[in-house]
Every structure is written in structure tokens, then in C-alpha cells.
Design a protein around this motif. Structure first.
Motif: not given
Length: 328
Positions: A124-127, A133-134, A139-141
């Protein structure tokens, strides 16, 4: 968007295949048991055979089935959302985060419950890190998400290598088995089965929207699909499914990659059929692979991730070799 088979016939065949895979998992092993012993164990009979079936083989078989279904469902969602038939549910670094959490707990000598809990927290932390960050300045792509996932996965891989180098020799073997996918310690499959069932209940009402989204984002927006909200919700769901699967059995590769793609080649791209069919097919495949892992070289048991990789690599290369022709 064609369907080459009747949905009812597909459901019957896949349910029968799953039931036979589970039955084989309960019968096969060093201790010979028959179908009558299995039925007796499931109905409350006593005896050594019944105890082995109920306490050892049944939880392991259900755990393998749940993990395969979770990975295949997550893979089907990732492939339609990224519009890439060779996308993998581990692509966002979820398994890397789970590995860091689980191996850290193993290094500290934690009990099995805390290893599972640490793996889930790490996933969950990685997610959250990847999505945070993304998103950046808004400007999420898709490309930014994928690149962020690759970088986070690389960082997690470095952390895993460091822990393996520093871990005591007595714990390195269990760490390696976890990383290769090990079903021998899976004693609590019920939460994963509940997560799989709830995920299918949540996703199937949006199957028509996914069918439209598979044709392209512009077409989906033109037909009134809330593409942004749908995409984020399903990315999060796919990440949670992957985190649950990795927590249950460790890193098991290729199931989420090849199963949805093979089901799509056989049944078409209708998500109303594809998603539940992929869940059943993934569960059946991983149950059979785990049964083979513990019986092929008995009494020695192989990590199930090794067998799925041996199956998945040639299948992936075949699919990759034919994808340019299908694209043209």
C-alpha cells in the motif's frame, strides 16, 4: 468486440475446471487419499486423512486459487486501462513494496502474521508513493504513472538486495522462498477470497464502461464515461488486488500477464465475460501449478513462482512474437 462462446458455457467449463483443480489439490500428495476421504473431510469426518485435508491441503489450495484469481483480475484491469494486452499487475511497483515490507519483517524475526501485515503495508505504501509522485502538479498521465512505477520498483529492488546481503544466513532461505512465491505457509485464504469476490462485485457493473474505454479515451468521453474517475478507481483497485495476492503467497509472476491475454484471445474483449473468466482461469492455473510444485519432486517442494515463470516465459515470448502481426 466479439464473443466466440456462450457466456453460460464459458462459466460452466471454467467452474468445472476450477472444481477439478481444487479436487486434485486435495487428493494429490505424499499421503494418498481418495475422493471419499475428501468428501468426508469436508463434511466433518475425523481421522488423519481428514486432518491433513482440512488443515494443510484445503487452506493451501484455496490460497493458491485466490491468489491466481486476484492476479488475473488485476492484470485484466491493467491491460484494459493501459490499452496494452501485455501489461502486468506488478508494473506499478506494488510487489516491490510488498517485498521490502515482508523481507524486513523476516529479517527482524517477526511471526508469520507480522510478515503478512508488513507485506500488505509495504504494498500500500508503494501504491501511495507511485500515485502521489505520478500526480505531481496535477498533470497525471499514463506514461508518468508507468515511469514512476518503474523507478519505485527499481528502488525497492535495491532495498531487497541490501536486505538479502545483510540478513543472517538462517533467514536468507525463507526470504528467497517468499520472493519466488511460496504457498506452504498460506493458512488464511479466506480474507483473500472475500477480497476477490468483492472486487468482482464492484467491477462488473462498470464492465460496459470498460468496453467503451477499450475503444479509446475520446470515444469513452463522447459517450459520457467519467474516464478520469473510472481510471483512478480501477488503478487503485488493481493495486489493492495485487497487494492482497502478494501478501498471501509472495511474488508470483506471469499469472496476471498471460491469463487475461489468453482469455482475451479465446473469448474476445467483452469485459463482462473477460474479467470473471480471467479470475476463474487464473485461480485454476495457479492451483494446478501449486499442486505440481509440491508433488513433482516430493518430498521436496518447489516455490510455485518458479513453475509459473517456467510456464509464463515461453507463453509471453509467443504472445510477444505474434503481437506485431496482430497490431498490423
Amino acid at each position: 468486440m466479439r464473443r466466440t462462446r456462450s457466456p453460460l458455457a464459458i462459466a460452466v467449463v471454467l467452474l468445472l475446471a476450477g472444481a477439478l483443480a481444487l479436487l486434485l489439490a486435495l487428493v494429490a500428495g505424499g499421503l494418498p487419499v481418495g475422493t471419499a476421504d475428501v468428501l468426508g473431510a469436508l463434511t466433518g469426518a475425523d481421522g488423519m486423512n481428514a486432518t491433513v485435508i482440512r488443515e494443510l491441503r484445503l487452506p493451501r489450495a484455496l490460497a493458491a486459487f485466490a491468489c491466481g484469481g486476484l492476479l488475473a483480475t488485476a492484470g485484466a484491469l491493467m491491460q484494459v486501462l493501459l490499452r496494452n494486452p501485455l501489461a502486468d499487475p506488478y508494473i506499478l511497483g506494488i510487489s516491490g513494496g510488498a517485498a521490502v515490507g515482508a523481507l524486513g519483517a523476516i529479517t527482524l524475526g517477526a511471526a508469520a502474521f507480522w510478515v503478512d501485515a508488513s507485506a500488505f503495508v509495504g504494498a500500500l505504501t508503494a501504491m501511495l508513493v507511485v500515485f502521489g509522485l505520478a500526480h505531481g502538479d496535477g498533470s497525471w498521465t499514463q506514461t508518468r504513472l508507468l515511469l514512476t512505477g518503474v523507478i519505485v520498483a527499481a528502488g525497492c529492488g535495491a532495498a531487497v538486495s541490501l536486505m538479502l546481503a545483510l540478513a543472517p544466513d538462517t533467514r536468507v532461505m525463507s526470504m528467497l522462498f517468499w520472493m519466488m512465491g511460496d504457498a506452504s505457509a498460506a493458512a488464511r485464504p479466506w480474507p483473500a477470497l472475500v477480497v476477490l469476490a468483492l472486487a468482482l462485485v464492484v467491477v462488473l457493473p462498470f464492465a460496459r464502461d470498460l468496453n467503451v474505454l477499450a475503444r479509446g479515451e475520446l470515444s469513452a468521453r463522447a459517450l459520457g464515461v467519467q474516464v478520469g474517475h473510472l481510471r483512478i478507481a480501477l488503478y487503485v483497485l488493481a493495486s489493492l488486488l495485487t497487494a492482497t495476492a502478494v501478501t498471501l503467497l509472495g511474488s508470483v509472476g506471469f499469472v496476471g500477464l498471460i491469463v487475461p491475454h489468453l482469455v482475451r484471445l479465446a473469448l474476445g474483449n467483452d469485459q463482462r465475460v473477460l474479467i470473471p473468466a480471467a479470475a476463474l482461469a487464473g485461480g485454476t492455473l495457479l492451483t494446478l501449478a501449486d499442486t505440481a510444485a509440491r508433488t513433482v519432486m516430493a518430498p521436496q517442494q518447489l516455490p510455485v513462482g518458479v513453475l509459473t515463470a517456467l510456464i509464463g516465459v515461453p507463453v509471453f515470448l509467443f504472445l510477444l512474437s505474434r503481437s506485431p502481426r496482430s497490431t498490423r
